[in-house]
Scaffold this active site. Structure first.
Site, PDB file in Angstrom:
ATOM      1  N   ARG A  18       0.837  -1.225   0.000  1.00 15.40           N
ATOM      2  CA  ARG A  18       0.000   0.000   0.000  1.00 15.40           C
ATOM      3  C   ARG A  18       0.864   1.264   0.000  1.00 15.40           C
ATOM      4  O   ARG A  18       0.538   2.272   0.634  1.00 15.40           O
ATOM      5  CB  ARG A  18      -0.971  -0.010   1.189  1.00 15.40           C
ATOM      6  N   GLU A  19       1.962   1.213  -0.752  1.00 17.20           N
ATOM      7  CA  GLU A  19       2.862   2.364  -0.813  1.00 17.20           C
ATOM      8  C   GLU A  19       2.152   3.608  -1.350  1.00 17.20           C
ATOM      9  O   GLU A  19       2.439   4.734  -0.942  1.00 17.20           O
ATOM     10  CB  GLU A  19       4.061   2.054  -1.724  1.00 17.20           C
ATOM     11  N   ILE A 437     -24.587   7.317  11.748  1.00 21.55           N
ATOM     12  CA  ILE A 437     -24.716   6.076  10.984  1.00 21.55           C
ATOM     13  C   ILE A 437     -24.085   4.898  11.715  1.00 21.55           C
ATOM     14  O   ILE A 437     -24.456   3.751  11.481  1.00 21.55           O
ATOM     15  CB  ILE A 437     -24.112   6.246   9.577  1.00 21.55           C
ATOM     16  N   SER A 439     -20.238   4.418  13.085  1.00 14.01           N
ATOM     17  CA  SER A 439     -18.849   4.412  13.540  1.00 14.01           C
ATOM     18  C   SER A 439     -18.383   5.813  13.931  1.00 14.01           C
ATOM     19  O   SER A 439     -18.850   6.817  13.381  1.00 14.01           O
ATOM     20  CB  SER A 439     -17.932   3.857  12.452  1.00 14.01           C
ATOM     21  N   GLU A 490     -18.250   1.360  17.442  1.00 14.04           N
ATOM     22  CA  GLU A 490     -17.591   0.341  16.610  1.00 14.04           C
ATOM     23  C   GLU A 490     -16.062   0.362  16.714  1.00 14.04           C
ATOM     24  O   GLU A 490     -15.357   0.072  15.750  1.00 14.04           O
ATOM     25  CB  GLU A 490     -18.035   0.470  15.151  1.00 14.04           C
ATOM     26  N   GLU A 611     -25.051  -1.470  -5.610  1.00 14.24           N
ATOM     27  CA  GLU A 611     -23.882  -1.731  -6.437  1.00 14.24           C
ATOM     28  C   GLU A 611     -23.880  -3.155  -6.990  1.00 14.24           C
ATOM     29  O   GLU A 611     -23.206  -3.445  -7.968  1.00 14.24           O
ATOM     30  CB  GLU A 611     -22.595  -1.465  -5.680  1.00 14.24           C
ATOM     31  N   HIS A 700     -16.975  12.352   3.801  1.00  9.17           N
ATOM     32  CA  HIS A 700     -15.739  12.052   3.082  1.00  9.17           C
ATOM     33  C   HIS A 700     -14.841  13.282   2.947  1.00  9.17           C
ATOM     34  O   HIS A 700     -13.736  13.187   2.438  1.00  9.17           O
ATOM     35  CB  HIS A 700     -16.059  11.494   1.693  1.00  9.17           C
TER      36      HIS A 700
END
Length: 763
Positions: A18-19, A437, A439, A490, A611, A700
């Protein structure tokens, strides 16, 4: 590219460790500058190209890499920047690029939504008020970099103009022809510059051709490619489709291009039928997408060879390009790091690197004969046989329970019109109740505690004590903020799907099976390899503890069966409907445990329900029917005073209204703020008579929305919704946000609800 050849359609961006994610997040945190970021990303890009070169891939994609998202890349290449970001023309600065993706104070981020029916999210271009021009040719830069630094004659990947426009917003359907005229010149210029630089093949991705489109649309597509062909007669174009069969086969293969890429995994039956019925043009290459680019199971190479050989009845072998069904963006990088996994399962997996090896092996078998690759073919067969014989693969108990549940339709004991009054009497909530929602921020401290526990530095008691401290802290914070319905936060959960999979039979977990979800956000999907079964309580302890700290209701938080299905790598030997039903029955046991423990509000989240919707209209009703049934199977046995909540992200409400209503959830929360209230007119057209919460701010983005902004969203919603049924909440969970911004945003949200509530009280 003479004779049968191999190709890749795109490589995972994130890096084996995950660089890519770490480089972006270091830059965003101000720890590195733009020069550092550029150098780090170049190193990652070149490493990925070398891997594909060393594997023996003939056509190596370039320009599949990105700073954030490939659709956003296409937009900024054309100078498509909304006015609120203050861009004055010319190449788009990195700061503006990231502002469009993530938002900044004073300018909301561009909308983000799912890339077709995958769990990847793209940034939606906003075309209104923008005159496009080619301000930067990233495909050309990527081609030159690969050639000059590695000697690779790369295949630039370019998002097709038709797909780009269809996925954009800010125009009416009647304006599409005018937009094509506007955008064709810069699109053609981009391709012309590639041709002038000596590019032989370019991959133009048009996945939109796999969705249900009116046949009349193909005239517009043909006009685009006729104009392209006139402008770049010497550039070889591979028109790439994926995720399903092309909707209008004859028209698609008649386009003036040099190759057509078809998905022979997810569109297998129809694409093969089309070729058998109508043939394939003698002047084109066939990109045969035979290796699954969206799942992680090792291929049955013998069956894949038979498939390719069946294609040679219609397409000469020397005009076939063997490739994945889609970009390998959707799978992890390499199984080489999966040291902890059950050896039988590990041998049955193929990530991106292994899929490239499978492609090269197939090409070699076709070039040299099966005898040349006899041992690898046998190894593949043995691995699949081992998986089928795995003791966790089949549970007679689960199969019997599923068969029994299939005999009746799950329903609540009373309709919502009656339940709502029983629930209001029990909970006595104010008008416009506020909640979240689920968390709360997963701080560095939370992540460090989890690492200590997983590495056995902490024992179970130490970790549970830490989690309870976090629940104590955030229960007090929620009460201080003034929320009406609380959650436990959570803190014990890594990922909303992985957490449940770890506690259910039938799941396996990888060490490094990371894939990109959006931006730098990576997820590690569980692997469903066997029958799914509830083993022990999964959420009861933390939820009951949180409820013991407050007189306000605390919601139990579960992830729904369809989201667990769609956000996992799922076994491919059973229908997805059956796997979803097994998950639903397991979740029903947890729902009943929560209810018996005194938890009377239970949220079963289904952010991934839409989705999973097939790309073909004809396939949608069957999927929605079994998806809704799975949700109800999990939730319908509770009493009438127990309130069932659910949550969905990025849901086209007007497309899903009947199915959302059929879920029969007492309250559903939906994303609203990032789509700039576009859902509200949809609700006006489609009356919704159950409880609903439209997210009033975008989680976000790091910005803290002002009270007035959220008041305006609430006011807009109340024009079409009953105040008695309306809830106020953020768009989504707050796991990725910082503590200070979370508290500030929720405080403003509660104040916004109070302002509107008081106004309603005096009307």
């Amino acid at each position: 590219m003479n004779g049968i050849s191999s190709s890749s359609l795109g490589y995972p961006r994130i890096g084996a460790d995950r660089e890519w994610k770490k480089a972006l997040e270091s830059f965003w945190a101000g720890k590195t500058n733009e020069t550092d970021l550029a150098a780090q990303l170049e190193q990652i890009r070149l490493k990925h190209l070398k891997v594909q070169q060393e594997k023996g891939i003939d056509l190596i994609p370039v320009n599949d890499f990105t700073l954030y998202d490939h659709v956003l890349d296409m937009a900024v290449q054309f100078g498509v920047v909304p006015a609120r970001f203050g861009h004055k023309g010319g190449p788009v600065p990195v700061a503006t690029y990231f502002a469009m993706a993530r938002g900044i104070q004073g300018a909301t981020a561009c909308e983000m939504t799912k890339w077709f029916n995958t769990n990847y999210h793209y940034i939606v271009p906003e075309l209104n008020g923008v005159t496009p021009s080619l301000v930067e040719n990233r495909a050309l830069q990527a081609y030159r970099e690969a050639k000059e630094k590695l000697g690779i004659e790369g295949k630039p990947v370019v998002l097709g103009l038709y797909t780009f426009l269809k996925l954009s917003k800010g125009y009416r359907a009647d304006d599409l022809d005018a937009l094509v005229e506007q955008y064709l010149p810069p699109f053609v210029q981009l391709l012309s510059e590639l041709e002038q630089a000596g590019v032989e093949w370019v991959q133009i991705d048009e996945p939109i051709l796999a969705v249900s489109l009116p046949k009349s649309e193909m005239k517009r597509v043909a006009a685009i490619y006729e104009a392209v062909r006139r402008a770049v007669p010497d550039l070889k174009i591979m028109l790439q489709t994926y995720f399903d069969s092309v909707e209008h086969y004859e028209e698609t293969v008649s386009l003036p291009v040099d190759g057509i890429g078809l998905d022979f995994v997810h569109g297998y039956d129809r694409n093969l039928s089309h070729i058998s019925r109508f043939g394939f043009p003698a002047d084109k290459k066939l990109g045969a997408g035979v290796i699954d680019g969206r799942n992680i199971w090792r291929a049955d190479l013998g069956a894949k060879l038979e498939l390719i050989e069946s294609l040679t009845a219609h397409v000469p072998q020397d005009r076939i390009v063997v490739q994945p069904s889609c970009s390998l963006l959707h799978v992890p990088v390499s199984t080489s790091r999966e040291k902890e996994l059950d050896p039988v399962l590990r041998q049955s997996l193929a990530y991106a690197e292994e899929k490239l090896e499978e492609i090269v092996l197939l090409v070699r078998a076709l070039r040299e004969g099966k005898e040349a690759v006899a041992e690898p073919l046998q190894a593949s067969r043995r691995a699949l046989e081992g998986l089928q014989a795995h003791p966790g693969r089949v549970s007679a108990k689960v199969r019997e329970a599923y068969a029994a549940a299939s005999g009746s339709e799950p329903e609540r004991s009373k309709p919502f019109a009656e339940r709502r009054y029983t629930q209001q009497e029990r909970w006595k909530l104010p008008l416009l109740p506020t909640t979240t929602i689920g968390s709360f921020p997963q701080t560095a401290e939370v992540r460090q505690a989890r690492r200590k526990w997983r590495s056995a530095e902490w024992n179970d008691e130490q970790y549970e004590s830490f989690v309870r401290e976090q629940i104590d802290l955030w229960t007090k914070r929620q009460e201080q903020i003034g929320l009406d319905v609380l959650v436990h936060g959570e803190f014990e959960r890594t990922d909303m799907v992985e957490f449940f999979g770890e506690k259910l039979n039938g799941f396996a977990f990888t060490s490094n099976g990371w894939v990109q979800s959006y931006g730098s956000r990576c997820v590690k999907p569980p692997v469903i390899y066997g029958d799914v079964e509830h083993v022990r309580p999964m959420t009861v302890s933390e939820t009951v503890y949180a409820q013991s700290l407050t007189s306000k209701p605390v919601k139990g938080m579960l992830t729904g069966p369809i989201t667990i299905l769609n956000w996992s790598f799922v076994r491919d030997d059973l229908p997805r409907e059956q796997v979803a039903g097994q998950i639903a029955l397991a979740l029903r046991e947890e729902v009943e445990l929560l209810e018996r423990s005194g938890i009377g509000m239970i949220q079963v989240d289904e952010p991934a329900l839409r989705e999973g919707l097939p790309l073909k209209d004809e396939d949608g009703p069957a999927y929605l029917e079994w998806a809704v049934r799975a949700f109800k199977l999990a939730t319908s046995t509770v009493g009438e005073s127990t309130q069932i909540h659910t949550h969905m992200c990025y849901c086209e409400f007007h497309d899903m209204i009947d199915s959302i209503r059929a879920l029969d959830a007492d309250v559903i929360s939906l994303e609203t703020s990032r789509s700039h209230g576009e859902m509200i007119p949809a609700i006006e057209r489609e009356t919704y008579e159950l409880g609903i919460g439209l997210g009033v701010y975008d989680i976000h983005s790091p910005r803290v929305p002002p009270v007035e902004e959220m008041v305006n969203i609430i006011d807009s919603a109340l024009k079409v919704l009953e105040p008695e049924l309306f809830w106020v909440n953020p768009d989504c969970g707050l796991k990725t946000r910082g503590v200070d911004e979370t508290v500030a945003s929720l405080t403003n949200m509660v104040e916004a609800a109070r302002v509107v509530r008081e106004r309603l009280a005096v009307q």
